[in-house]
Design a protein around this motif. Structure first.
Motif, PDB file in Angstrom:
ATOM      1  N   MET A   1       0.834  -1.191   0.000  1.00 48.91           N
ATOM      2  CA  MET A   1       0.000   0.000   0.000  1.00 48.91           C
ATOM      3  C   MET A   1       0.881   1.258   0.000  1.00 48.91           C
ATOM      4  SD  MET A   1      -3.178   1.056   2.506  1.00 48.91           S
ATOM      5  CE  MET A   1      -2.385   0.485   3.933  1.00 48.91           C
ATOM      6  N   ASN A   2       1.968   1.241   0.785  1.00 43.73           N
ATOM      7  CA  ASN A   2       2.863   2.391   0.815  1.00 43.73           C
ATOM      8  C   ASN A   2       3.497   2.647  -0.545  1.00 43.73           C
ATOM      9  OD1 ASN A   2       2.458   2.920   3.547  1.00 43.73           O
ATOM     10  ND2 ASN A   2       4.189   1.690   4.178  1.00 43.73           N
ATOM     11  N   CYS A   3       3.818   1.580  -1.249  1.00 43.23           N
ATOM     12  CA  CYS A   3       4.436   1.737  -2.564  1.00 43.23           C
ATOM     13  C   CYS A   3       3.454   2.348  -3.556  1.00 43.23           C
ATOM     14  CB  CYS A   3       4.939   0.390  -3.073  1.00 43.23           C
ATOM     15  SG  CYS A   3       6.331  -0.236  -2.111  1.00 43.23           S
ATOM     16  N   LYS A   4       2.178   1.965  -3.473  1.00 43.55           N
ATOM     17  CA  LYS A   4       1.180   2.545  -4.376  1.00 43.55           C
ATOM     18  C   LYS A   4       1.039   4.039  -4.157  1.00 43.55           C
ATOM     19  CE  LYS A   4      -1.708  -1.283  -5.615  1.00 43.55           C
ATOM     20  NZ  LYS A   4      -2.806  -1.330  -6.520  1.00 43.55           N
ATOM     21  N   ARG A   5       1.231   4.486  -2.905  1.00 44.25           N
ATOM     22  CA  ARG A   5       1.146   5.910  -2.595  1.00 44.25           C
ATOM     23  C   ARG A   5       2.463   6.628  -2.884  1.00 44.25           C
ATOM     24  NH1 ARG A   5      -0.231   7.323   3.041  1.00 44.25           N
ATOM     25  NH2 ARG A   5       1.443   5.872   3.473  1.00 44.25           N
ATOM     26  N   ALA A   6       3.457   5.879  -3.378  1.00 43.86           N
ATOM     27  CA  ALA A   6       4.797   6.419  -3.666  1.00 43.86           C
ATOM     28  C   ALA A   6       5.468   6.921  -2.393  1.00 43.86           C
ATOM     29  CB  ALA A   6       4.741   7.510  -4.730  1.00 43.86           C
ATOM     30  N   ARG A   7       5.145   6.281  -1.273  1.00 49.05           N
ATOM     31  CA  ARG A   7       5.786   6.566   0.008  1.00 49.05           C
ATOM     32  C   ARG A   7       6.143   5.238   0.674  1.00 49.05           C
ATOM     33  NH1 ARG A   7       1.391  10.611   2.529  1.00 49.05           N
ATOM     34  NH2 ARG A   7       1.315  12.084   0.826  1.00 49.05           N
ATOM     35  N   PRO A   8       7.181   4.592   0.199  1.00 50.94           N
ATOM     36  CA  PRO A   8       7.493   3.245   0.689  1.00 50.94           C
ATOM     37  C   PRO A   8       8.196   3.246   2.055  1.00 50.94           C
ATOM     38  CG  PRO A   8       9.104   3.897  -0.911  1.00 50.94           C
ATOM     39  CD  PRO A   8       8.087   5.018  -0.853  1.00 50.94           C
ATOM     40  N   SER A   9       7.534   3.784   3.053  1.00 45.13           N
ATOM     41  CA  SER A   9       8.135   3.897   4.385  1.00 45.13           C
ATOM     42  C   SER A   9       8.512   2.543   4.965  1.00 45.13           C
ATOM     43  CB  SER A   9       7.163   4.593   5.345  1.00 45.13           C
ATOM     44  OG  SER A   9       6.732   5.808   4.820  1.00 45.13           O
ATOM     45  N   LEU A  10       7.590   1.595   4.951  1.00 45.97           N
ATOM     46  CA  LEU A  10       7.850   0.298   5.557  1.00 45.97           C
ATOM     47  C   LEU A  10       8.965  -0.467   4.833  1.00 45.97           C
ATOM     48  CD1 LEU A  10       7.192  -1.626   7.815  1.00 45.97           C
ATOM     49  CD2 LEU A  10       5.320  -2.528   6.437  1.00 45.97           C
ATOM     50  N   PRO A  11       8.931  -0.555   3.492  1.00 43.45           N
ATOM     51  CA  PRO A  11      10.057  -1.228   2.830  1.00 43.45           C
ATOM     52  C   PRO A  11      11.407  -0.561   3.121  1.00 43.45           C
ATOM     53  CG  PRO A  11       8.232  -1.053   1.315  1.00 43.45           C
ATOM     54  CD  PRO A  11       7.869  -0.247   2.532  1.00 43.45           C
ATOM     55  N   ARG A  12      11.417   0.760   3.203  1.00 42.49           N
ATOM     56  CA  ARG A  12      12.671   1.467   3.493  1.00 42.49           C
ATOM     57  C   ARG A  12      13.143   1.145   4.916  1.00 42.49           C
ATOM     58  NH1 ARG A  12      12.271   6.098   0.905  1.00 42.49           N
ATOM     59  NH2 ARG A  12      13.583   5.181  -0.652  1.00 42.49           N
ATOM     60  N   MET A  13      12.216   1.110   5.882  1.00 38.92           N
ATOM     61  CA  MET A  13      12.602   0.763   7.253  1.00 38.92           C
ATOM     62  C   MET A  13      13.153  -0.655   7.321  1.00 38.92           C
ATOM     63  SD  MET A  13       9.845   2.458   9.863  1.00 38.92           S
ATOM     64  CE  MET A  13       8.348   2.074   8.980  1.00 38.92           C
ATOM     65  N   VAL A  14      12.539  -1.572   6.579  1.00 43.37           N
ATOM     66  CA  VAL A  14      12.995  -2.966   6.592  1.00 43.37           C
ATOM     67  C   VAL A  14      14.404  -3.059   6.008  1.00 43.37           C
ATOM     68  CG1 VAL A  14      12.598  -5.255   5.598  1.00 43.37           C
ATOM     69  CG2 VAL A  14      10.687  -3.976   6.559  1.00 43.37           C
ATOM     70  N   VAL A  15      14.641  -2.393   4.893  1.00 37.31           N
ATOM     71  CA  VAL A  15      15.950  -2.465   4.230  1.00 37.31           C
ATOM     72  C   VAL A  15      17.034  -1.781   5.061  1.00 37.31           C
ATOM     73  CG1 VAL A  15      17.254  -1.644   2.226  1.00 37.31           C
ATOM     74  CG2 VAL A  15      15.031  -2.715   1.904  1.00 37.31           C
ATOM     75  N   GLU A  16      16.709  -0.616   5.635  1.00 35.83           N
ATOM     76  CA  GLU A  16      17.721   0.173   6.333  1.00 35.83           C
ATOM     77  C   GLU A  16      17.825  -0.142   7.822  1.00 35.83           C
ATOM     78  OE1 GLU A  16      16.711   4.226   5.479  1.00 35.83           O
ATOM     79  OE2 GLU A  16      17.126   4.010   3.341  1.00 35.83           O
ATOM     80  N   GLY A  17      16.836  -0.831   8.387  1.00 33.93           N
ATOM     81  CA  GLY A  17      16.804  -1.083   9.820  1.00 33.93           C
ATOM     82  C   GLY A  17      17.800  -2.120  10.284  1.00 33.93           C
ATOM     83  N   SER A  18      18.039  -2.104  11.572  1.00 37.23           N
ATOM     84  CA  SER A  18      18.928  -3.086  12.203  1.00 37.23           C
ATOM     85  C   SER A  18      18.092  -4.246  12.736  1.00 37.23           C
ATOM     86  CB  SER A  18      19.681  -2.448  13.365  1.00 37.23           C
ATOM     87  OG  SER A  18      20.491  -1.399  12.908  1.00 37.23           O
TER      88      SER A  18
END
Length: 78
Positions: A1-18
């Motif tokens: 859903m975040n990607c459809k809104r062009a705001r991929p917050s969750l995928p970015r947190m997953v990729v960048e998170g520890s």
């Protein structure tokens, strides 16, 4: 859903998170999140572009007429 809104917050947190704890599934989840980010947003229709332009113009009008600092910060966050 975040990607459809062009705001991929969750995928970015997953990729960048520890990672704090992993049961062996984290690499697959991180890979899927990275794939979503690399794919980028879907192309917008002309209608969506027009709607976004209207929204940006409306927010800029609000900002130009803003007299209160807190309101200005709120407007900028949009």
């Amino acid at each position: 859903m975040n990607c459809k809104r062009a705001r991929p917050s969750l995928p970015r947190m997953v990729v960048e998170g520890s990672v704090l704890k992993d049961n062996g599934v984290i690499p697959e989840i991180k890979s899927e999140a990275a794939s979503l980010l690399n794919k980028g947003p879907e192309d917008w229709t002309k209608e969506t572009i027009d709607l976004k332009r209207y929204f940006i113009t409306d927010v800029l009008d609000d900002l130009i007429g803003c007299q209160d600092r807190a309101e200005g910060i709120f407007t900028l966050s949009k």
